[in-house]
Design a protein around this motif. Structure first.
Motif, PDB file in Angstrom:
ATOM      1  N   ALA A  67       0.826  -1.211   0.000  1.00 21.10           N
ATOM      2  CA  ALA A  67       0.000   0.000   0.000  1.00 21.10           C
ATOM      3  C   ALA A  67       0.857   1.256   0.000  1.00 21.10           C
ATOM      4  CB  ALA A  67      -0.922  -0.008   1.210  1.00 21.10           C
ATOM      5  N   ALA A  68       1.912   1.263   0.812  1.00 22.40           N
ATOM      6  CA  ALA A  68       2.708   2.480   0.983  1.00 22.40           C
ATOM      7  C   ALA A  68       3.499   2.844  -0.266  1.00 22.40           C
ATOM      8  CB  ALA A  68       3.663   2.305   2.170  1.00 22.40           C
ATOM      9  N   TYR A  69       4.045   1.850  -0.944  1.00 19.95           N
ATOM     10  CA  TYR A  69       4.916   2.122  -2.096  1.00 19.95           C
ATOM     11  C   TYR A  69       4.262   1.815  -3.439  1.00 19.95           C
ATOM     12  CZ  TYR A  69       8.569   2.506   1.409  1.00 19.95           C
ATOM     13  OH  TYR A  69       9.313   2.894   2.496  1.00 19.95           O
ATOM     14  N   GLY A  70       3.349   0.851  -3.458  1.00 20.14           N
ATOM     15  CA  GLY A  70       2.732   0.481  -4.713  1.00 20.14           C
ATOM     16  C   GLY A  70       1.323   0.989  -4.893  1.00 20.14           C
ATOM     17  N   GLY A  71       0.733   1.582  -3.836  1.00 19.55           N
ATOM     18  CA  GLY A  71      -0.658   2.001  -3.913  1.00 19.55           C
ATOM     19  C   GLY A  71      -1.597   0.844  -4.177  1.00 19.55           C
ATOM     20  N   ILE A  72      -1.204  -0.345  -3.714  1.00 22.46           N
ATOM     21  CA  ILE A  72      -1.940  -1.576  -4.010  1.00 22.46           C
ATOM     22  C   ILE A  72      -2.955  -1.865  -2.909  1.00 22.46           C
ATOM     23  CG2 ILE A  72      -1.713  -4.086  -4.285  1.00 22.46           C
ATOM     24  CD1 ILE A  72       1.109  -3.533  -5.451  1.00 22.46           C
ATOM     25  N   SER A  73      -4.177  -2.125  -3.333  1.00 21.78           N
ATOM     26  CA  SER A  73      -5.212  -2.581  -2.420  1.00 21.78           C
ATOM     27  C   SER A  73      -5.088  -4.090  -2.283  1.00 21.78           C
ATOM     28  CB  SER A  73      -6.593  -2.212  -2.967  1.00 21.78           C
ATOM     29  OG  SER A  73      -7.615  -2.686  -2.127  1.00 21.78           O
TER      30      SER A  73
END
Length: 342
Positions: free
Chosen positions: A96-102
Protein backbone atom coordinates in the motif's frame (compact mmCIF):
# COMPACT_ATOMS: atom_id res chain seq x y z
CA UNK A 1 26.76 -22.15 29.41
CA UNK A 2 27.65 -23.76 26.10
CA UNK A 3 26.96 -21.88 22.90
CA UNK A 4 23.28 -21.16 22.35
CA UNK A 5 21.34 -23.34 19.92
CA UNK A 6 19.64 -20.73 17.76
CA UNK A 7 16.35 -22.07 16.38
CA UNK A 8 14.73 -18.67 15.90
CA UNK A 9 15.10 -18.45 12.13
CA UNK A 10 17.11 -19.64 9.13
CA UNK A 11 18.19 -16.02 8.66
CA UNK A 12 20.73 -16.29 11.51
CA UNK A 13 23.19 -18.40 9.52
CA UNK A 14 26.72 -17.20 8.82
CA UNK A 15 28.70 -17.71 5.62
CA UNK A 16 30.69 -20.93 5.47
CA UNK A 17 34.42 -20.90 4.79
CA UNK A 18 33.83 -21.84 1.17
CA UNK A 19 31.25 -19.09 0.76
CA UNK A 20 33.59 -16.52 2.27
CA UNK A 21 36.30 -17.57 -0.16
CA UNK A 22 33.90 -17.17 -3.08
CA UNK A 23 32.98 -13.69 -1.86
CA UNK A 24 36.60 -12.67 -1.39
CA UNK A 25 37.58 -13.68 -4.91
CA UNK A 26 34.45 -12.51 -6.76
CA UNK A 27 34.87 -10.55 -9.97
CA UNK A 28 32.89 -7.33 -9.60
CA UNK A 29 31.69 -4.27 -11.50
CA UNK A 30 29.00 -1.61 -11.17
CA UNK A 31 25.67 -3.41 -11.11
CA UNK A 32 23.58 -0.26 -11.60
CA UNK A 33 25.29 -0.02 -14.99
CA UNK A 34 24.69 -3.75 -15.47
CA UNK A 35 28.44 -4.33 -15.42
CA UNK A 36 28.90 -6.70 -12.48
CA UNK A 37 29.71 -10.08 -14.05
CA UNK A 38 29.00 -12.09 -10.90
CA UNK A 39 25.58 -10.48 -10.45
CA UNK A 40 24.82 -11.05 -14.11
CA UNK A 41 25.81 -14.71 -13.81
CA UNK A 42 23.65 -15.19 -10.72
CA UNK A 43 20.64 -13.58 -12.38
CA UNK A 44 21.02 -15.72 -15.50
CA UNK A 45 21.43 -18.88 -13.43
CA UNK A 46 18.33 -18.29 -11.31
CA UNK A 47 16.22 -17.30 -14.32
CA UNK A 48 17.20 -20.56 -16.03
CA UNK A 49 16.43 -22.63 -12.94
CA UNK A 50 12.83 -21.40 -13.04
CA UNK A 51 12.45 -21.39 -16.83
CA UNK A 52 12.08 -17.61 -17.16
CA UNK A 53 13.85 -15.11 -19.35
CA UNK A 54 15.43 -12.92 -16.69
CA UNK A 55 15.97 -12.23 -13.00
CA UNK A 56 16.96 -9.27 -10.86
CA UNK A 57 19.14 -9.34 -7.72
CA UNK A 58 17.68 -7.37 -4.80
CA UNK A 59 18.92 -6.72 -1.26
CA UNK A 60 16.01 -8.41 0.52
CA UNK A 61 13.04 -10.71 0.13
CA UNK A 62 10.63 -7.93 1.02
CA UNK A 63 12.01 -5.72 -1.74
CA UNK A 64 11.89 -8.60 -4.23
CA UNK A 65 8.25 -9.28 -3.36
CA UNK A 66 7.27 -5.64 -3.56
CA UNK A 67 8.99 -5.18 -6.91
CA UNK A 68 7.05 -8.17 -8.24
CA UNK A 69 3.73 -6.89 -6.93
CA UNK A 70 4.29 -3.46 -8.49
CA UNK A 71 5.00 -5.19 -11.80
CA UNK A 72 1.66 -6.99 -11.65
CA UNK A 73 -0.76 -4.62 -9.89
CA UNK A 74 -1.21 -0.96 -10.91
CA UNK A 75 -1.81 1.60 -8.14
CA UNK A 76 -5.38 1.42 -6.85
CA UNK A 77 -5.98 -2.12 -8.09
CA UNK A 78 -6.15 -5.29 -6.05
CA UNK A 79 -3.95 -8.16 -4.88
CA UNK A 80 -5.46 -11.34 -3.39
CA UNK A 81 -3.51 -13.49 -0.92
CA UNK A 82 -4.08 -15.38 2.32
CA UNK A 83 -4.43 -13.52 5.60
CA UNK A 84 -1.09 -14.80 6.94
CA UNK A 85 0.90 -14.18 3.75
CA UNK A 86 4.31 -12.61 4.25
CA UNK A 87 3.50 -9.86 1.74
CA UNK A 88 0.72 -8.51 3.95
CA UNK A 89 2.02 -9.60 7.37
CA UNK A 90 5.76 -8.94 7.56
CA UNK A 91 6.43 -6.29 4.94
CA UNK A 92 5.17 -3.30 6.94
CA UNK A 93 2.36 -2.34 4.59
CA UNK A 94 4.77 -1.84 1.67
CA UNK A 95 2.27 -2.87 -1.01
CA UNK A 96 0.00 0.00 0.00
CA UNK A 97 2.71 2.48 0.98
CA UNK A 98 4.92 2.12 -2.10
CA UNK A 99 2.73 0.48 -4.71
CA UNK A 100 -0.66 2.00 -3.91
CA UNK A 101 -1.94 -1.58 -4.01
CA UNK A 102 -5.21 -2.58 -2.42
CA UNK A 103 -5.22 -6.06 -0.91
CA UNK A 104 -7.91 -8.51 0.11
CA UNK A 105 -7.33 -11.85 1.84
CA UNK A 106 -8.89 -15.24 2.17
CA UNK A 107 -8.92 -16.89 5.64
CA UNK A 108 -5.46 -18.03 6.69
CA UNK A 109 -5.00 -21.72 6.01
CA UNK A 110 -1.28 -21.77 5.22
CA UNK A 111 -0.43 -24.08 2.36
CA UNK A 112 -3.95 -25.58 2.32
CA UNK A 113 -5.45 -23.38 -0.40
CA UNK A 114 -8.84 -23.86 -2.05
CA UNK A 115 -8.60 -22.59 -5.66
CA UNK A 116 -12.40 -22.34 -5.89
CA UNK A 117 -12.43 -19.92 -2.96
CA UNK A 118 -9.83 -17.80 -4.72
CA UNK A 119 -11.81 -17.91 -7.96
CA UNK A 120 -14.94 -16.61 -6.22
CA UNK A 121 -13.00 -13.66 -4.77
CA UNK A 122 -11.67 -12.33 -8.05
CA UNK A 123 -13.36 -9.09 -9.11
CA UNK A 124 -13.43 -8.18 -12.80
CA UNK A 125 -13.21 -4.70 -14.26
CA UNK A 126 -16.32 -2.57 -14.01
CA UNK A 127 -19.19 -2.41 -11.52
CA UNK A 128 -17.32 0.38 -9.66
CA UNK A 129 -15.39 -2.28 -7.74
CA UNK A 130 -11.62 -2.50 -7.28
CA UNK A 131 -10.45 -4.92 -10.00
CA UNK A 132 -8.28 -7.88 -9.05
CA UNK A 133 -4.99 -7.93 -10.96
CA UNK A 134 -2.95 -10.62 -9.21
CA UNK A 135 -3.01 -13.51 -6.75
CA UNK A 136 0.00 -14.20 -4.51
CA UNK A 137 0.86 -17.48 -2.80
CA UNK A 138 3.75 -18.44 -0.51
CA UNK A 139 5.88 -21.55 -1.06
CA UNK A 140 6.76 -22.80 1.51
CA UNK A 141 4.38 -21.02 3.87
CA UNK A 142 6.08 -19.30 6.78
CA UNK A 143 3.19 -18.83 9.21
CA UNK A 144 1.74 -22.07 7.90
CA UNK A 145 4.56 -23.98 9.57
CA UNK A 146 6.64 -24.50 6.45
CA UNK A 147 3.77 -26.19 4.65
CA UNK A 148 4.17 -27.05 0.97
CA UNK A 149 1.42 -26.17 -1.51
CA UNK A 150 0.86 -29.28 -3.65
CA UNK A 151 1.75 -28.99 -7.30
CA UNK A 152 -1.79 -29.98 -8.29
CA UNK A 153 -3.19 -27.06 -6.27
CA UNK A 154 -0.80 -24.64 -7.94
CA UNK A 155 -1.85 -25.92 -11.36
CA UNK A 156 -5.49 -25.34 -10.43
CA UNK A 157 -4.63 -21.81 -9.30
CA UNK A 158 -2.89 -21.19 -12.60
CA UNK A 159 -6.05 -22.27 -14.41
CA UNK A 160 -8.11 -19.92 -12.22
CA UNK A 161 -5.74 -17.04 -12.96
CA UNK A 162 -5.80 -17.72 -16.69
CA UNK A 163 -9.59 -17.93 -16.77
CA UNK A 164 -9.90 -14.60 -14.92
CA UNK A 165 -6.97 -13.00 -16.80
CA UNK A 166 -5.09 -12.11 -13.63
CA UNK A 167 -1.43 -12.65 -12.79
CA UNK A 168 0.01 -15.18 -10.34
CA UNK A 169 2.97 -14.37 -8.08
CA UNK A 170 4.90 -16.79 -5.89
CA UNK A 171 6.65 -15.59 -2.77
CA UNK A 172 9.20 -18.37 -3.05
CA UNK A 173 11.49 -17.33 -0.23
CA UNK A 174 11.73 -20.99 0.80
CA UNK A 175 10.74 -22.62 -2.49
CA UNK A 176 14.02 -24.52 -2.33
CA UNK A 177 12.58 -26.44 0.62
CA UNK A 178 9.44 -27.31 -1.35
CA UNK A 179 11.62 -28.53 -4.22
CA UNK A 180 13.55 -30.85 -1.88
CA UNK A 181 10.52 -32.00 0.12
CA UNK A 182 8.25 -32.87 -2.82
CA UNK A 183 10.82 -33.43 -5.55
CA UNK A 184 9.16 -30.93 -7.88
CA UNK A 185 11.68 -29.46 -10.34
CA UNK A 186 12.16 -25.74 -9.88
CA UNK A 187 11.35 -25.18 -13.54
CA UNK A 188 7.89 -26.73 -13.00
CA UNK A 189 7.21 -24.24 -10.25
CA UNK A 190 8.54 -21.37 -12.32
CA UNK A 191 6.38 -22.11 -15.33
CA UNK A 192 3.22 -21.71 -13.23
CA UNK A 193 3.91 -18.10 -12.20
CA UNK A 194 4.20 -14.73 -13.88
CA UNK A 195 6.73 -13.66 -11.25
CA UNK A 196 8.63 -15.53 -8.55
CA UNK A 197 10.73 -14.13 -5.71
CA UNK A 198 13.40 -16.39 -4.22
CA UNK A 199 15.58 -15.84 -1.17
CA UNK A 200 19.25 -16.74 -0.77
CA UNK A 201 19.63 -15.69 2.88
CA UNK A 202 17.24 -18.14 4.53
CA UNK A 203 17.65 -21.87 3.95
CA UNK A 204 20.54 -21.46 1.52
CA UNK A 205 22.69 -19.64 4.07
CA UNK A 206 23.88 -16.62 2.07
CA UNK A 207 24.29 -13.42 4.10
CA UNK A 208 22.16 -11.16 1.86
CA UNK A 209 19.97 -11.25 -1.18
CA UNK A 210 16.86 -12.31 -3.07
CA UNK A 211 15.87 -12.30 -6.72
CA UNK A 212 12.78 -11.45 -8.75
CA UNK A 213 12.23 -13.81 -11.69
CA UNK A 214 10.07 -13.06 -14.72
CA UNK A 215 9.99 -12.10 -18.37
CA UNK A 216 12.67 -9.87 -19.89
CA UNK A 217 10.11 -7.08 -20.22
CA UNK A 218 9.08 -7.32 -16.56
CA UNK A 219 12.64 -7.47 -15.28
CA UNK A 220 13.50 -4.43 -17.38
CA UNK A 221 10.79 -2.51 -15.53
CA UNK A 222 11.87 -4.10 -12.27
CA UNK A 223 15.28 -2.42 -12.51
CA UNK A 224 13.61 0.98 -12.44
CA UNK A 225 11.44 0.01 -9.47
CA UNK A 226 14.46 -1.37 -7.59
CA UNK A 227 16.38 1.89 -8.13
CA UNK A 228 13.37 3.94 -7.01
CA UNK A 229 13.20 1.86 -3.80
CA UNK A 230 16.89 2.39 -3.05
CA UNK A 231 17.94 -1.10 -4.07
CA UNK A 232 20.47 -0.23 -6.74
CA UNK A 233 23.81 -1.64 -5.53
CA UNK A 234 27.24 -1.11 -7.03
CA UNK A 235 29.93 -3.83 -6.68
CA UNK A 236 27.27 -6.29 -5.56
CA UNK A 237 29.15 -9.27 -6.99
CA UNK A 238 30.66 -9.80 -3.54
CA UNK A 239 27.14 -10.64 -2.36
CA UNK A 240 26.06 -12.42 -5.53
CA UNK A 241 29.06 -14.73 -5.21
CA UNK A 242 27.66 -15.95 -1.88
CA UNK A 243 24.36 -16.67 -3.60
CA UNK A 244 26.01 -18.59 -6.43
CA UNK A 245 27.96 -20.65 -3.90
CA UNK A 246 24.75 -21.36 -1.98
CA UNK A 247 22.97 -22.55 -5.12
CA UNK A 248 25.83 -24.90 -5.92
CA UNK A 249 26.35 -26.33 -2.43
CA UNK A 250 23.36 -25.78 -0.15
CA UNK A 251 20.19 -26.98 -1.89
CA UNK A 252 20.50 -30.75 -1.50
CA UNK A 253 21.54 -30.41 2.14
CA UNK A 254 18.12 -28.92 2.98
CA UNK A 255 16.98 -32.52 3.45
CA UNK A 256 19.15 -32.56 6.59
CA UNK A 257 17.25 -29.56 7.94
CA UNK A 258 13.96 -31.31 7.24
CA UNK A 259 15.09 -34.43 9.11
CA UNK A 260 16.21 -32.35 12.08
CA UNK A 261 12.90 -30.48 12.17
CA UNK A 262 11.11 -33.83 12.13
CA UNK A 263 13.12 -34.89 15.20
CA UNK A 264 12.04 -31.74 17.03
CA UNK A 265 8.41 -32.26 16.04
CA UNK A 266 8.48 -35.88 17.20
CA UNK A 267 9.47 -35.02 20.77
CA UNK A 268 7.10 -32.03 20.92
CA UNK A 269 4.04 -33.81 19.48
CA UNK A 270 3.00 -35.63 22.70
CA UNK A 271 2.42 -32.28 24.41
CA UNK A 272 -0.34 -31.25 21.98
CA UNK A 273 1.28 -28.01 20.85
CA UNK A 274 2.24 -28.75 17.25
CA UNK A 275 0.30 -26.32 15.08
CA UNK A 276 0.93 -28.24 11.84
CA UNK A 277 2.93 -31.28 10.74
CA UNK A 278 6.61 -30.47 10.19
CA UNK A 279 6.94 -30.83 6.41
CA UNK A 280 10.16 -28.87 5.93
CA UNK A 281 12.44 -26.91 8.28
CA UNK A 282 9.83 -25.06 10.33
CA UNK A 283 8.16 -26.38 13.49
CA UNK A 284 5.15 -24.24 14.39
CA UNK A 285 3.75 -24.30 17.93
CA UNK A 286 0.24 -23.42 19.09
CA UNK A 287 0.24 -22.96 22.86
CA UNK A 288 -3.44 -22.06 23.19
CA UNK A 289 -4.14 -25.03 25.48
CA UNK A 290 -0.76 -25.15 27.21
CA UNK A 291 0.13 -23.70 30.60
CA UNK A 292 3.04 -21.75 29.10
CA UNK A 293 2.50 -18.83 26.76
CA UNK A 294 4.99 -18.14 23.99
CA UNK A 295 7.16 -15.69 25.91
CA UNK A 296 7.33 -17.96 28.94
CA UNK A 297 8.29 -20.90 26.73
CA UNK A 298 10.99 -18.83 25.02
CA UNK A 299 12.37 -17.70 28.37
CA UNK A 300 12.46 -21.25 29.72
CA UNK A 301 14.12 -22.49 26.54
CA UNK A 302 16.73 -19.76 26.66
CA UNK A 303 17.60 -20.78 30.22
CA UNK A 304 18.41 -24.18 28.73
CA UNK A 305 20.52 -22.62 25.97
CA UNK A 306 17.85 -22.90 23.25
CA UNK A 307 16.56 -19.86 21.31
CA UNK A 308 13.08 -20.01 19.76
CA UNK A 309 10.97 -17.40 17.97
CA UNK A 310 7.88 -15.81 19.52
CA UNK A 311 5.30 -15.08 16.80
CA UNK A 312 2.37 -14.11 19.02
CA UNK A 313 1.05 -14.47 22.57
CA UNK A 314 0.39 -18.20 22.06
CA UNK A 315 2.36 -19.00 18.93
CA UNK A 316 6.04 -19.84 18.59
CA UNK A 317 8.37 -21.35 16.02
CA UNK A 318 11.54 -23.42 15.79
CA UNK A 319 13.59 -23.40 12.59
CA UNK A 320 16.40 -25.71 11.53
CA UNK A 321 19.11 -24.41 9.25
CA UNK A 322 22.71 -24.50 8.10
CA UNK A 323 23.95 -23.29 11.49
CA UNK A 324 22.37 -26.15 13.46
CA UNK A 325 23.89 -29.64 13.52
CA UNK A 326 22.83 -32.97 15.01
CA UNK A 327 24.51 -32.22 18.34
CA UNK A 328 22.47 -29.02 18.62
CA UNK A 329 19.28 -30.94 17.91
CA UNK A 330 20.29 -33.49 20.56
CA UNK A 331 20.40 -30.67 23.10
CA UNK A 332 17.03 -29.34 21.98
CA UNK A 333 15.22 -32.69 21.99
CA UNK A 334 16.53 -33.32 25.50
CA UNK A 335 15.51 -29.93 26.87
CA UNK A 336 12.16 -29.21 25.17
CA UNK A 337 10.14 -32.13 26.63
CA UNK A 338 11.36 -31.21 30.10
CA UNK A 339 10.30 -27.59 29.58
CA UNK A 340 6.89 -28.49 28.13
CA UNK A 341 6.10 -30.95 30.90
CA UNK A 342 7.07 -28.60 33.75
Amino acid sequence: MADLVDLRSDTVTRPTAGMREAMATAEVGDDVYGEDPTVNALEAEVAALFGHEAALFAPSGSMANQIALQLLVPPGDELLCDADAHVVTYEIGAAAAYGGISSRTWPAVGADIDPETVARMIRPDGYFAVPTRAVAVEQTHNRGGGGVIPLATLRDLRAVADEAQVALHCDGARIWHAHVADGVPLIEYGQLFDTVSVCLSKGLGAPVGSLVVGSAEKIGRARTIRKRMGGGMRQAGVLAAAGRYALAHHIDRLADDHARAARLAEVIAPFGVLATPARTNLVALDLTKHALDARALAAAARAEGILISVLGPRTARLVTHLGVDDADIDRAVEALPRILSA
